[in-house]
Enzyme design. Sequence first.
Site, PDB file in Angstrom:
ATOM      1  N   HIS A 109       0.838  -1.203   0.000  1.00 51.76           N
ATOM      2  CA  HIS A 109       0.000   0.000   0.000  1.00 51.76           C
ATOM      3  C   HIS A 109       0.876   1.257   0.000  1.00 51.76           C
ATOM      4  CE1 HIS A 109      -3.529   2.510   1.123  1.00 51.76           C
ATOM      5  NE2 HIS A 109      -2.604   3.212   1.747  1.00 51.76           N
ATOM      6  N   GLU A 110       1.889   1.269   0.851  1.00 50.83           N
ATOM      7  CA  GLU A 110       2.754   2.452   0.946  1.00 50.83           C
ATOM      8  C   GLU A 110       3.575   2.653  -0.332  1.00 50.83           C
ATOM      9  OE1 GLU A 110       2.447   4.706   3.328  1.00 50.83           O
ATOM     10  OE2 GLU A 110       0.843   3.401   3.992  1.00 50.83           O
ATOM     11  N   HIS A 142       1.522   4.290  -3.064  1.00 53.91           N
ATOM     12  CA  HIS A 142       1.422   5.759  -2.991  1.00 53.91           C
ATOM     13  C   HIS A 142       2.612   6.396  -3.716  1.00 53.91           C
ATOM     14  CE1 HIS A 142      -2.035   6.567  -0.503  1.00 53.91           C
ATOM     15  NE2 HIS A 142      -1.580   5.883   0.533  1.00 53.91           N
ATOM     16  N   GLU A 183      -6.218   6.828  -1.495  1.00 44.86           N
ATOM     17  CA  GLU A 183      -6.201   5.647  -0.623  1.00 44.86           C
ATOM     18  C   GLU A 183      -6.725   4.423  -1.377  1.00 44.86           C
ATOM     19  OE1 GLU A 183      -5.004   4.900   2.437  1.00 44.86           O
ATOM     20  OE2 GLU A 183      -4.013   6.804   2.071  1.00 44.86           O
TER      21      GLU A 183
END
Length: 272
Positions: free
Chosen positions: A136-137, A140, A198
């Site tokens: 997820h990070e 980004h 997100e």
Amino acid sequence: MILRKSLITLLLGVVVVACSTNPFTGKQTLALVPNSQILPMAFQQYDQFLSENKVVKGTADANMVKSVGQKMAAAAERYLNANGYAGYLTDYRWEYNLIESKDVNAWCMPGGKIVVYTGILPVTKTEAGLAAVMGHEVAHALANHGQQRMSAAQLQQLGAVAGNVALANNPENQQIFNTAYGLGSNLGVMLPFSRSHETEADHIGLILMAIAGYEPMAAAQLWERMQAQSQGAPPEFLSTHPSSTTRIQNIKGWAASAKAEARKFGVTTFKN
Ligand SMILES: [Zn+2]
């Protein structure tokens, strides 16, 4: 009026030339501040963060963070190469560090600079859970979400100081970078991304973890554990990444297609 009109024309011109394509969604995104400027700032801030915090080295957990990180980076590389974006990660300088801290947190700066706090490990619980957080990070960073936030800040600033437009070498960029990443007074504390960013990071992260050989459903379980932690004082990670039923349902809905994507790369087993 004439001044205003010319400023708008100028801004539109800038926006048109300063867009880049998100390789995961195909969407055009705003990139007023180029990565060639953002990455050196990120690298410097990352090194400073490491020098001011306790980096855990050589433990099983520290090794796990490195090994999962390397797998996520390799997955990103494979995905990008296969989709016509070879060279997209040329300026990346991947790094994966575990930090001794009770904070439940993790983040990835532009250019692949990742930090995982020891406090998040009881929540990630398994290697796949950690892959979900790191995926997820990393997503980004890959989708340039920070860059878009910086560009939005630039536009605001341009609106405020009409006439003084020097985008490429704006001395205020460092300041804007710090604001966009929530750095400066609270080094390493990331500001929340928008809900659409997100969702995008969840989706991209899921594909990456599947290609890296992790069970995507583990991401749904991770967010369920996060949600259970939110009673009382919510952990740092949740304040920037609110867990919600929608988020968990989205992830469950995408799991099968993430695995299908991974199979294109010959990945057929998915570790829990
Ligand atoms: Zn996020």
